[in-house]
Design a protein around this motif. Sequence first.
Motif, PDB file in Angstrom:
ATOM      1  N   GLU A  43      27.560  13.840 -13.458  1.00 48.76           N
ATOM      2  CA  GLU A  43      27.901  13.621 -14.862  1.00 48.76           C
ATOM      3  C   GLU A  43      27.684  14.899 -15.663  1.00 48.76           C
ATOM      4  O   GLU A  43      26.820  15.709 -15.342  1.00 48.76           O
ATOM      5  CB  GLU A  43      27.029  12.509 -15.453  1.00 48.76           C
ATOM      6  CG  GLU A  43      27.184  11.167 -14.771  1.00 48.76           C
ATOM      7  CD  GLU A  43      28.566  10.563 -14.932  1.00 48.76           C
ATOM      8  OE1 GLU A  43      29.156  10.727 -16.020  1.00 48.76           O
ATOM      9  OE2 GLU A  43      29.053   9.956 -13.972  1.00 48.76           O
ATOM     10  N   SER A  47      37.199  16.214 -15.892  1.00 49.43           N
ATOM     11  CA  SER A  47      37.021  14.832 -15.445  1.00 49.43           C
ATOM     12  C   SER A  47      38.219  14.367 -14.622  1.00 49.43           C
ATOM     13  O   SER A  47      38.066  13.732 -13.569  1.00 49.43           O
ATOM     14  CB  SER A  47      36.808  13.926 -16.650  1.00 49.43           C
ATOM     15  OG  SER A  47      36.689  12.590 -16.250  1.00 49.43           O
ATOM     16  N   LYS A  54      36.581  19.140 -21.056  1.00 54.35           N
ATOM     17  CA  LYS A  54      35.885  18.038 -20.370  1.00 54.35           C
ATOM     18  C   LYS A  54      36.878  17.023 -19.823  1.00 54.35           C
ATOM     19  O   LYS A  54      36.700  16.497 -18.723  1.00 54.35           O
ATOM     20  CB  LYS A  54      34.899  17.372 -21.312  1.00 54.35           C
ATOM     21  CG  LYS A  54      33.669  18.210 -21.564  1.00 54.35           C
ATOM     22  CD  LYS A  54      32.700  17.506 -22.493  1.00 54.35           C
ATOM     23  CE  LYS A  54      31.452  18.356 -22.698  1.00 54.35           C
ATOM     24  NZ  LYS A  54      30.472  17.704 -23.576  1.00 54.35           N
ATOM     25  N   GLU A 101      38.054  13.314 -10.611  1.00 52.48           N
ATOM     26  CA  GLU A 101      38.521  12.008 -10.142  1.00 52.48           C
ATOM     27  C   GLU A 101      39.608  12.147  -9.088  1.00 52.48           C
ATOM     28  O   GLU A 101      39.621  11.416  -8.098  1.00 52.48           O
ATOM     29  CB  GLU A 101      39.010  11.153 -11.317  1.00 52.48           C
ATOM     30  CG  GLU A 101      37.892  10.698 -12.220  1.00 52.48           C
ATOM     31  CD  GLU A 101      36.766   9.992 -11.473  1.00 52.48           C
ATOM     32  OE1 GLU A 101      37.049   9.074 -10.665  1.00 52.48           O
ATOM     33  OE2 GLU A 101      35.596  10.357 -11.679  1.00 52.48           O
TER      34      GLU A 101
END
Length: 95
Positions: free
Chosen positions: A53, A34, A30, A38
């Motif tokens: 999400e 993430s 995760k 980004e």
Amino acid sequence: MDERVLLSAIGGDGSGFEQIGLDVIEAHDKQLTSYAVERMKQIDHLTMYGPEEGRFGLVTFNLDTIHPHDLATVLDTNKTIQYFRGARLTEGFCF
């Protein structure tokens, strides 16, 4: 955890999963996903698909300015990126 350590700890038979713990592997996955999302948000002409999400393990995207096969060729030469293109992911599910 460094991904090289993670991969070498897993071993060929997968026994390392139990030693490391699936919760640790999931958290690391995760975190990497993430980070990728980004960074990818900063790329012009890049469209990501999927939930905002809760995603992990996979980032689907399209880069409007480069043909998908050309992008795949470039990414395939970089051994640190696992990249799948086209119908390769669905071949096992085609009837």
